[in-house]
Write a protein that holds these residues in place. Sequence first.
Motif, PDB file in Angstrom:
ATOM      1  N   GLY A  54       0.806  -1.219   0.000  1.00 41.10           N
ATOM      2  CA  GLY A  54       0.000   0.000   0.000  1.00 41.10           C
ATOM      3  C   GLY A  54       0.834   1.260   0.000  1.00 41.10           C
ATOM      4  O   GLY A  54       1.808   1.374  -0.726  1.00 41.10           O
ATOM      5  N   ILE A  55       0.417   2.209   0.867  1.00 40.59           N
ATOM      6  CA  ILE A  55       1.142   3.472   0.889  1.00 40.59           C
ATOM      7  C   ILE A  55       2.400   3.363   1.745  1.00 40.59           C
ATOM      8  O   ILE A  55       3.117   4.342   1.909  1.00 40.59           O
ATOM      9  CB  ILE A  55       0.255   4.622   1.409  1.00 40.59           C
ATOM     10  CG1 ILE A  55      -0.258   4.296   2.803  1.00 40.59           C
ATOM     11  CG2 ILE A  55      -0.899   4.897   0.476  1.00 40.59           C
ATOM     12  CD1 ILE A  55      -0.874   5.477   3.500  1.00 40.59           C
ATOM     13  N   GLY A  56       2.658   2.164   2.274  1.00 39.30           N
ATOM     14  CA  GLY A  56       3.803   1.950   3.154  1.00 39.30           C
ATOM     15  C   GLY A  56       5.092   2.646   2.741  1.00 39.30           C
ATOM     16  O   GLY A  56       5.674   3.380   3.536  1.00 39.30           O
ATOM     17  N   PRO A  57       5.538   2.435   1.482  1.00 36.19           N
ATOM     18  CA  PRO A  57       6.812   3.041   1.111  1.00 36.19           C
ATOM     19  C   PRO A  57       6.790   4.574   1.144  1.00 36.19           C
ATOM     20  O   PRO A  57       7.838   5.199   1.155  1.00 36.19           O
ATOM     21  CB  PRO A  57       7.030   2.556  -0.328  1.00 36.19           C
ATOM     22  CG  PRO A  57       6.161   1.370  -0.479  1.00 36.19           C
ATOM     23  CD  PRO A  57       5.004   1.570   0.440  1.00 36.19           C
ATOM     24  N   GLY A  86      -6.860  -1.227   2.087  1.00 34.16           N
ATOM     25  CA  GLY A  86      -7.639  -1.141   3.310  1.00 34.16           C
ATOM     26  C   GLY A  86      -7.670  -2.483   4.019  1.00 34.16           C
ATOM     27  O   GLY A  86      -7.393  -2.578   5.216  1.00 34.16           O
ATOM     28  N   LEU A  87      -7.971  -3.525   3.260  1.00 38.32           N
ATOM     29  CA  LEU A  87      -8.086  -4.842   3.885  1.00 38.32           C
ATOM     30  C   LEU A  87      -6.722  -5.390   4.268  1.00 38.32           C
ATOM     31  O   LEU A  87      -6.601  -6.168   5.205  1.00 38.32           O
ATOM     32  CB  LEU A  87      -8.817  -5.808   2.943  1.00 38.32           C
ATOM     33  CG  LEU A  87     -10.338  -5.870   3.079  1.00 38.32           C
ATOM     34  CD1 LEU A  87     -10.695  -6.430   4.454  1.00 38.32           C
ATOM     35  CD2 LEU A  87     -11.003  -4.532   2.920  1.00 38.32           C
ATOM     36  N   ALA A  88      -5.686  -4.972   3.548  1.00 36.29           N
ATOM     37  CA  ALA A  88      -4.344  -5.420   3.920  1.00 36.29           C
ATOM     38  C   ALA A  88      -3.852  -4.627   5.120  1.00 36.29           C
ATOM     39  O   ALA A  88      -2.869  -4.994   5.753  1.00 36.29           O
ATOM     40  CB  ALA A  88      -3.395  -5.266   2.743  1.00 36.29           C
ATOM     41  N   GLY A  89      -4.533  -3.525   5.434  1.00 33.33           N
ATOM     42  CA  GLY A  89      -4.132  -2.727   6.590  1.00 33.33           C
ATOM     43  C   GLY A  89      -3.050  -1.718   6.270  1.00 33.33           C
ATOM     44  O   GLY A  89      -2.355  -1.234   7.159  1.00 33.33           O
ATOM     45  N   THR A  90      -2.886  -1.399   4.989  1.00 41.06           N
ATOM     46  CA  THR A  90      -1.807  -0.485   4.631  1.00 41.06           C
ATOM     47  C   THR A  90      -2.342   0.770   3.956  1.00 41.06           C
ATOM     48  O   THR A  90      -1.661   1.378   3.149  1.00 41.06           O
ATOM     49  CB  THR A  90      -0.820  -1.177   3.684  1.00 41.06           C
ATOM     50  OG1 THR A  90      -1.574  -1.741   2.598  1.00 41.06           O
ATOM     51  CG2 THR A  90      -0.049  -2.257   4.369  1.00 41.06           C
ATOM     52  N   ASP A  91      -3.590   1.141   4.271  1.00 44.70           N
ATOM     53  CA  ASP A  91      -4.136   2.329   3.629  1.00 44.70           C
ATOM     54  C   ASP A  91      -3.981   3.544   4.539  1.00 44.70           C
ATOM     55  O   ASP A  91      -3.443   3.435   5.649  1.00 44.70           O
ATOM     56  CB  ASP A  91      -5.607   2.122   3.280  1.00 44.70           C
ATOM     57  CG  ASP A  91      -6.443   1.999   4.523  1.00 44.70           C
ATOM     58  OD1 ASP A  91      -5.883   1.608   5.558  1.00 44.70           O
ATOM     59  OD2 ASP A  91      -7.650   2.290   4.474  1.00 44.70           O
ATOM     60  N   PHE A  92      -4.458   4.666   4.078  1.00 46.22           N
ATOM     61  CA  PHE A  92      -4.244   5.886   4.836  1.00 46.22           C
ATOM     62  C   PHE A  92      -5.049   5.913   6.128  1.00 46.22           C
ATOM     63  O   PHE A  92      -4.562   6.384   7.154  1.00 46.22           O
ATOM     64  CB  PHE A  92      -4.551   7.116   3.990  1.00 46.22           C
ATOM     65  CG  PHE A  92      -4.209   8.377   4.711  1.00 46.22           C
ATOM     66  CD1 PHE A  92      -2.889   8.739   4.872  1.00 46.22           C
ATOM     67  CD2 PHE A  92      -5.186   9.157   5.297  1.00 46.22           C
ATOM     68  CE1 PHE A  92      -2.538   9.866   5.577  1.00 46.22           C
ATOM     69  CE2 PHE A  92      -4.858  10.291   6.005  1.00 46.22           C
ATOM     70  CZ  PHE A  92      -3.523  10.646   6.147  1.00 46.22           C
ATOM     71  N   SER A  93      -6.269   5.396   6.105  1.00 46.24           N
ATOM     72  CA  SER A  93      -7.095   5.493   7.314  1.00 46.24           C
ATOM     73  C   SER A  93      -6.440   4.736   8.475  1.00 46.24           C
ATOM     74  O   SER A  93      -6.496   5.166   9.618  1.00 46.24           O
ATOM     75  CB  SER A  93      -8.504   4.976   7.045  1.00 46.24           C
ATOM     76  OG  SER A  93      -8.460   3.636   6.644  1.00 46.24           O
ATOM     77  N   GLN A  94      -5.784   3.608   8.145  1.00 50.44           N
ATOM     78  CA  GLN A  94      -5.143   2.855   9.218  1.00 50.44           C
ATOM     79  C   GLN A  94      -3.815   3.495   9.630  1.00 50.44           C
ATOM     80  O   GLN A  94      -3.415   3.417  10.793  1.00 50.44           O
ATOM     81  CB  GLN A  94      -4.992   1.396   8.793  1.00 50.44           C
ATOM     82  CG  GLN A  94      -6.334   0.704   8.998  1.00 50.44           C
ATOM     83  CD  GLN A  94      -6.511  -0.574   8.205  1.00 50.44           C
ATOM     84  OE1 GLN A  94      -6.181  -1.642   8.695  1.00 50.44           O
ATOM     85  NE2 GLN A  94      -7.018  -0.463   6.991  1.00 50.44           N
ATOM     86  N   HIS A  95      -3.206   4.176   8.689  1.00 50.16           N
ATOM     87  CA  HIS A  95      -2.007   4.939   9.032  1.00 50.16           C
ATOM     88  C   HIS A  95      -2.393   6.086   9.971  1.00 50.16           C
ATOM     89  O   HIS A  95      -1.717   6.369  10.957  1.00 50.16           O
ATOM     90  CB  HIS A  95      -1.377   5.479   7.753  1.00 50.16           C
ATOM     91  CG  HIS A  95      -0.173   6.322   7.985  1.00 50.16           C
ATOM     92  ND1 HIS A  95       1.020   5.795   8.400  1.00 50.16           N
ATOM     93  CD2 HIS A  95       0.006   7.652   7.891  1.00 50.16           C
ATOM     94  CE1 HIS A  95       1.894   6.771   8.549  1.00 50.16           C
ATOM     95  NE2 HIS A  95       1.307   7.920   8.253  1.00 50.16           N
TER      96      HIS A  95
END
Lengths: 490, 234, 465
Positions: free
Chosen positions: C90-93, C365-374
């Motif tokens: 996701g947006i991780g990097p 989102g489902l992987a947990g790497t989206d902005f809302s979880q960040h």
Amino acid sequence: MKSRSLSTLSLIIRHEARILVRDRTLPLVCCVLALMVGYGLFVGLAQATLRDRMVAQVAKHEQETQRANTGTLQSVLAGKSALVPFSNPANPAALAGTLAGRFATIPNAPLAALAIGQSDMMPNYYRISYLSKVQFMYDTEIENPWNLLSGHFDLAFVIVFVLPLLVTTLGYNLLSAEREHGTLRMLCSQPLSVPTLLTGKIVVRMLALLAIAIPLPLIVVLLIRPETRGVEQLLLMLSWSALITAYTLFWFAVAALVNATGLSSSANALIMVALWTTFVLILPVTMNLVVGLVSPAPSRTELASRTRVATAESLREFESLYSADYRYASDPEALLVKGERIEVPSRMRAFFLAKQRVDEKIEPLLERFDRQLLQQQRLVDRLSLLSPAILVNEALNSIAGTDSRRFVAFKDQTEAFHNKWRQYFSPRILESRAMTAQDLSSLPQWHWIEIPASETSWSIWWRTALMLALAFMVGGAALARSSRSNRIAV
Amino acid sequence: MLDAIAVTKQFGAKRALDNVSLNVLPGEIYCLLGANGAGKTTLVNLFLNFLQPTSGSLQIGMIDVVRHPLETKRLLAYIPEQVTLYGVLSGLENLAFFSSLAIGERLPRPRLLELLEAAGLPRQAADDRVATYSKGMRQKVGIAIALAKNAKALLLDEPTSGLDPSAANEFSELLVKASNDGVAVLTTTHDLFHAKQTGTRLGIMKHGRLVEELRSEDVSHADLEALYLKHMKS
Amino acid sequence: MFAIIAAKDMRELARDGRLLWAGGLILVLLLVALAAGWNRQVQLNNERSAGQALDYDAWLHQGYRHPHDAAEQGMHVFKPEPPLGVFDPGIGPFVGSTVWLQAHRQSEVKFRPAQDATGLQRFGELSPAWLLQVLVPLLIIVIGFNSMSGERERGTLRQLLSLGVPARSLLLGKAAALASCAGVLIAPVGVGFAAFLVARLPAGERLDVVYRISWLAAGYGLYLGLFVFLTLAVSALVRSSRAALVILLGFWVAATLIAPRTASEAVNLLYPTPSRLAFDDHLSHDIAGAASKAWAAHFGARTQWDPSLPLSKWGAALKVDDAAGYGALDENFGGLWDTFERQQRAQEWVGLVAPVVALRGFSMGLAGTDFSQHRDFSTAAETQRRKIQDIVSEDLIKHADPLGNAHFTYKAGPELWASVPPFKYQLPSVSFALAHHWGSLALLAVLFCLSVALAHYALSRPLMR
């Protein structure tokens, strides 16, 4: 004989142009390209303007702070205004820190609008004060990470990703369509060689694409941004044009080679898309992975731990300064300038010294990061030989001055300036010398030193030359193959 | 004018032509007869250098086809079974393009119209897009190309198949006219009647070999048919 | 009936070089991506848990010190990598995972991995999610573009129809064949990896991850199914295989490559992101405003160093100052993050024409790497920072303020440090992700149904024209 084949070539070119205009392929593709180039340029210009404005704003900020500091200093010296320990410009520790208002900025390169590159992620200014590098060097520009992930729709994207697709659209059935349609038999029963036919077909298509992709952005940039009108910039534009020509030629050469195999149009289209996917999508992401594996960046977690340890140690080292009595709130008179001296509150002195010590301690680690990044970049330079897309992307970013190299140079120069800033204040703080109005106007000044043009142009031209060589190699193979196999017509 | 000298063409294990020799003199119309797959079209492709012979050689006007493909093609005109042209261009534009390719200069419009007329294309169709043409009309543009080229040799591959009888007759007349002007004509056909009618010489091919060569004036229709059937059966 | 057709089609595809080559390549890339992702995650997680433990340990054992200086040293907190980050980073990097909690200022997450990478990073990250989003649809197009048009061109369609094969069976058979080809590539690797991943997790987290995987499977299933039916529809509607191929490839390029970039540019115009300079200025201004109001209200002073505010009230002043800043911080950062989320939500509408945009958001989102979880993590980190700050100020008021000018000679000890709890962050559960992304899933479902309807229409028209 020579003139005969030349006149045949020009006949083919005129004929192809007519056919492509009549069946509306060429106007359509050209419109799509023009739209995309226009949009990409618009995005690039918008980003460049945004960054220009930021640099201007920062400069204004700096001047305002300077003016405010001078004003405050005068009124403080005249005893007119109340003394506040953290905002007295006569106090060197305050001026080195919260009052500094100094910025290191990197201006846009004149051709910045041509490629956004890394400029949406790397900051184009740093706020300089006595703070530790870890506190200010890792600030980044604010951008939605989702957008960073998607990437920008800039001109470099249009050229690296979309242009080869348009070449594919125009070129996947150069010969196969004529064969499937039956006209190739008619053509080949005339005194006409297949390489001439292929060359003619490619020349028309290539000229049409390049007539839009090259002049359009250059004219717009020349009109809108006056700073692009220098000799050096014109040379860069020339290399930019050469690069794009070479890249387009490469993809046409690939299309010619694919067509020379004599497969069907559908098969050709599949092969072209497979090659495009490999060169433009798969290889770069795989290379990115390889670079990360071969030359991994040092651990940021480790940096965080080291920073904590260094901070703790320096806190302990200057413990006595930190915990000294603090009477300035009740006794502001203590902060008056006395002759050339001023009392620097010991806690402020402690801050300055502690931050300096932290930097000394983590400097080697930070250097490892920079070294690693440079090493990665060198690896990318070598790996880029595998994919024309990487090659061209790197070169486009260098031309626009938005490549990693320029930002690394900016970081290096900022670090040097940061050290200079500290060295300027260090003796004054330690010796409790008060800042004078004259000092205020002779503080260390930031000057960005541009990367030598020779370095940039070398990195661009070798890529362009390589691209051209590659295009000629593939093209040569295509022509040789197509001249050998007359069976193409059957 | 058109010479095949001991030509053999091998496609993998299959021998498409087996030691075939024939020559067509200026002013002759040579009709090649034979079943599908007998090797007629292969021979035509060899003369066009679309294929290269495994052994033997082919010459047009004493020039070797493989070694000098461009020169021989200048002497040669070719009309395939399906004359395929650029659909988005008019008949006239197609003729202009192909004729300039062939002779290296652009013919003026009146001359092009003249050629189309000589080939029998109605004047008012000359500026219509070829996509609207019938097969016969396209064939006529093909003939006009051959005329423009002033070819010394004419290669035809099943030219009359799919044409209605009157168009086929018209076509045959044009062939005869060309041969009277000293052009060497080699045509493949299934049509025994027309072959006998227009051809000066006839060749029958079978399994890649030229099994029979005769002068058309030497045989009657009935004899030719009998001979042909005999070869086909055995 | 449809099974016979599916079996025939699969046999054809298996004998065709396209599936073998393209599928083989994708499979290799998938394995490489999983291995690399797993390797990176294990390494990061080890580093982080070690770093986090060491950091708290150092906090506890920092010795005797003025509490404000302890807050200056602060504490580092590390964002745990969600287990499915291997599948979709996701947006991780582009966001970091380390926050330095210090006094006075909300810290932002730092050290974006992309900053430690070269420009190549911008081409994309080789992740299983990227392969499924970009390359597998291409594979479906490449093996399926002529599944109807080819039958027509070869004349076998005439045969099939003369035998009385109903259009529905034809459609289902062909779709089943295409889907199984894609499935044969993905499913074994996917199931194997999912089992491996779940088995390595502590029991408490397993259920959540299993749910996430199932939802991801549903999302990707809809997405790839959409491409299957779209491919069939175009193949049946268009005159020739060549035209079908060109149209489908054009759609693929436009939808997976061009649309996401165009969308992100467009929403930037709609909801502009502030520059850092503007943001920082605004924030400082707001904080200063809130603080001076608070000082005036509590102490009747204009500034922090007003003579009427002696050092014996320093702890109390700090508390007031910080509390006043919280509101401004919440407002500014909240506003910025809301802008980001608005930008993303606006982009999801682009999913109507470019399904990859909808899927990408859902997948992250489902992987947990989206902005809302960040954002959830950033908020938790900020809460921890405020907790430290409040404890420190309270202690200062109690112990240091009575010391007058000797305020800074006060030193707190281990009991105070121990009163700051360790930072424990629980990754949000699957329901959090679903609450943010159900819209994307619904959009994908609608698009899937539309593509099925289109394919059905295309095949039920008179097929021989």
